[in-house]
Design an enzyme around this catalytic site. Structure first.
Site, short mmCIF file in Angstrom:
data_model
loop_
_atom_site.label_atom_id
_atom_site.label_comp_id
_atom_site.label_asym_id
_atom_site.label_seq_id
_atom_site.Cartn_x
_atom_site.Cartn_y
_atom_site.Cartn_z
CB ALA A 248 -0.74 0.05 1.27
N GLY B 232 0.51 -5.02 0.79
CA GLY B 232 -0.53 -5.07 -0.15
C GLY B 232 -0.19 -5.84 -1.35
CD GLU C 123 -2.20 -7.62 2.86
OE1 GLU C 123 -1.75 -6.29 2.29
OE2 GLU C 123 -2.65 -7.59 3.99
CD GLU D 32 1.77 -5.48 5.82
OE1 GLU D 32 2.34 -6.29 6.28
OE2 GLU D 32 1.15 -5.38 4.82
N1 CAA Z 1 4.68 3.30 -0.67
C1 CAA Z 1 4.94 4.32 -1.14
N2 CAA Z 1 6.19 4.41 -1.91
C2 CAA Z 1 7.25 3.34 -1.73
C3 CAA Z 1 6.72 2.07 -1.63
C4 CAA Z 1 5.51 2.01 -0.96
N3 CAA Z 1 4.97 0.79 -0.39
N4 CAA Z 1 7.67 1.32 -1.64
C5 CAA Z 1 8.81 1.81 -2.19
N5 CAA Z 1 8.33 3.49 -2.44
C6 CAA Z 1 9.06 4.44 -2.90
C7 CAA Z 1 10.21 4.70 -2.17
O1 CAA Z 1 9.82 5.63 -1.13
C8 CAA Z 1 11.02 5.24 -3.23
O2 CAA Z 1 10.61 6.64 -3.68
P1 CAA Z 1 11.70 7.80 -3.93
O3 CAA Z 1 12.61 7.45 -4.79
O4 CAA Z 1 10.72 8.93 -4.21
O5 CAA Z 1 12.50 8.08 -2.65
C9 CAA Z 1 10.98 4.58 -4.43
O6 CAA Z 1 9.84 3.80 -4.29
C10 CAA Z 1 11.90 3.25 -4.39
O7 CAA Z 1 12.25 2.62 -3.28
P2 CAA Z 1 13.52 2.61 -2.33
O8 CAA Z 1 14.55 3.54 -2.71
O9 CAA Z 1 13.22 2.03 -1.15
O10 CAA Z 1 14.15 0.93 -3.26
P3 CAA Z 1 15.12 -0.10 -2.72
O11 CAA Z 1 15.37 -0.85 -3.69
O12 CAA Z 1 16.15 0.74 -1.73
O13 CAA Z 1 13.90 -0.98 -1.88
C11 CAA Z 1 12.08 -2.14 -1.25
C12 CAA Z 1 12.98 -1.54 -2.26
C13 CAA Z 1 12.60 -3.16 -0.27
C14 CAA Z 1 10.85 -2.77 -1.83
C15 CAA Z 1 11.72 -0.73 -0.37
O14 CAA Z 1 11.03 0.36 -1.28
C16 CAA Z 1 10.52 -1.18 0.59
O15 CAA Z 1 10.85 -1.59 1.72
N6 CAA Z 1 9.29 -0.66 0.39
C17 CAA Z 1 8.26 -0.65 1.53
C18 CAA Z 1 7.64 -1.96 1.41
C19 CAA Z 1 6.61 -2.02 2.62
O16 CAA Z 1 6.69 -1.86 3.98
N7 CAA Z 1 5.37 -2.45 2.18
C20 CAA Z 1 4.18 -2.48 3.10
C21 CAA Z 1 3.37 -1.42 2.84
S1 CAA Z 1 2.33 -1.06 4.17
C22 CAA Z 1 0.81 -2.11 3.55
O17 CAA Z 1 0.99 -2.99 2.48
C23 CAA Z 1 -0.25 -2.34 4.43
C24 CAA Z 1 -1.45 -3.13 4.00
O18 CAA Z 1 -1.29 -4.38 4.02
C25 CAA Z 1 -2.64 -2.61 3.29
#
Ligand code: CAA
Length: 260
Positions: free
Chosen positions: A67, A112, A115, A135
């Site tokens: 998400a 998500g 999911e 999460e």
């Molecule tokens: N939401 C919004 N933006 C996101 C994102 C997310 N879930 N995941 C990545 N991005 C964005 C980053 O903020 C970054 O943006 P900027 O370039 O503007 O800074 C861009 O995508 C690239 O990401 P990274 O620089 O972090 O890339 P990386 O290769 O270093 O890492 C990753 C990749 C491991 C996927 C890392 O981005 C990450 O851990 N992302 C978050 C994953 C996460 O926690 N997902 C769960 C979300 S909560 C949820 O999903 C709740 C639910 O069940 C409904």
């Protein structure tokens, strides 16, 4: 085809492909994207020649990184519940969709992303696929069905470990624990298309009822599940396709199904 900003819809009969397309945010799901995936699913149903859907991520790096976290800092608990309800509705729509839906997981499928993939009928993964429910790292919990569907797919103890640690699950482990059906080296979408082509040779009503029986049946006690199977078995016997399928077998020829 409809206008989409965050998804790309491609129809290549018998398959339709929905590509989540927000590469700068690693295809994270915001409310607009959730709505567009739902609209694309509706649009596909109007095309008779389409017999299955593939959901994947645009770009090389991500299926869906979860998400959209950028929306979360200002979200009130009420807004969070509403957001999760929209995401959950989409997962239910995929589960109840009359056509088979394959998740082609081509990179990060976190939160998500895992999911949404779990709501599909099955998952094909590229070798660089990464699953997980991270999460708890954010101080929140899965909200698009992860606590419920992951448990049903990989079992409660494995789901508990994955959800409580938030750790990443690479493609090989996903295959081993039954989260992914296949790891596809090379053409992931091509492989998913082949499966849809194979399914498209079968009786359309039979495919629809079989999906329905498996999906609904796994939530039911065995007696109720068998009753569901029985009634759908009876229903499919009322179809012209059943007459044609059985006749073609006995006449040693390929059936010509009409979906009636
Ligand atoms: N939401 C919004 N933006 C996101 C994102 C997310 N879930 N995941 C990545 N991005 C964005 C980053 O903020 C970054 O943006 P900027 O370039 O503007 O800074 C861009 O995508 C690239 O990401 P990274 O620089 O972090 O890339 P990386 O290769 O270093 O890492 C990753 C990749 C491991 C996927 C890392 O981005 C990450 O851990 N992302 C978050 C994953 C996460 O926690 N997902 C769960 C979300 S909560 C949820 O999903 C709740 C639910 O069940 C409904």
């Amino acid at each position: 085809m409809g206008e989409y900003k965050n998804v790309i819809l491609e129809c290549d009969a018998p398959a339709a492909i929905i590509r989540i397309n927000r590469p700068k945010a690693l295809n994270a799901l915001n409310p607009e994207t959730i709505q567009e995936v739902s609209n694309a699913l509706d649009e596909i149903l109007e095309k008779e020649e389409i017999r299955g859907v593939i959901i994947t991520g645009a770009g090389e790096k991500a299926f869906i990184a979860g998400a959209d976290i950028s929306r979360m800092p200002d979200m009130t608990p009420q807004e969070a519940e509403k957001f999760t309800e929209e995401g959950q509705k989409l997962t239910l729509k995929i589960e109840e969709y009359p056509l088979p839906v394959i998740a082609a997981v081509n990179g990060y499928a976190l939160g998500g992303g895992t999911e949404l993939a779990l709501a599909c009928d099955f998952i094909y993964a590229s070798p660089n696929a990464v699953f997980g429910q991270p999460e708890v790292n954010l101080g929140i919990i899965p909200g698009f069905g992860g606590t419920q569907r992951l448990t049903r797919v990989v079992g409660p103890n494995m789901a508990m470990e994955i959800i409580l640690t938030g750790r990443h699950i690479k493609a090989k482990e996903a295959l081993r624990i039954g989260l992914a059906n296949r790891i596809v080296e090379g053409d992931l979408i091509g492989e998913a298309k082949k499966t849809i082509e194979e399914i498209s040779q079968r009786g359309p009503l039979a495919v629809m009822y079989a999906k329905n029986a498996v999906r609904r049946g796994k939530e039911l006690p065995i007696e109720a599940g068998l009753e569901l199977e029985r009634s759908l078995f009876g229903l499919v016997f009322a179809s012209e396709d059943r007459v044609e399928g059985v006749k073609a077998f006995l006449e040693k020829r390929k059936p010509e199904f009409k979906g009636k």
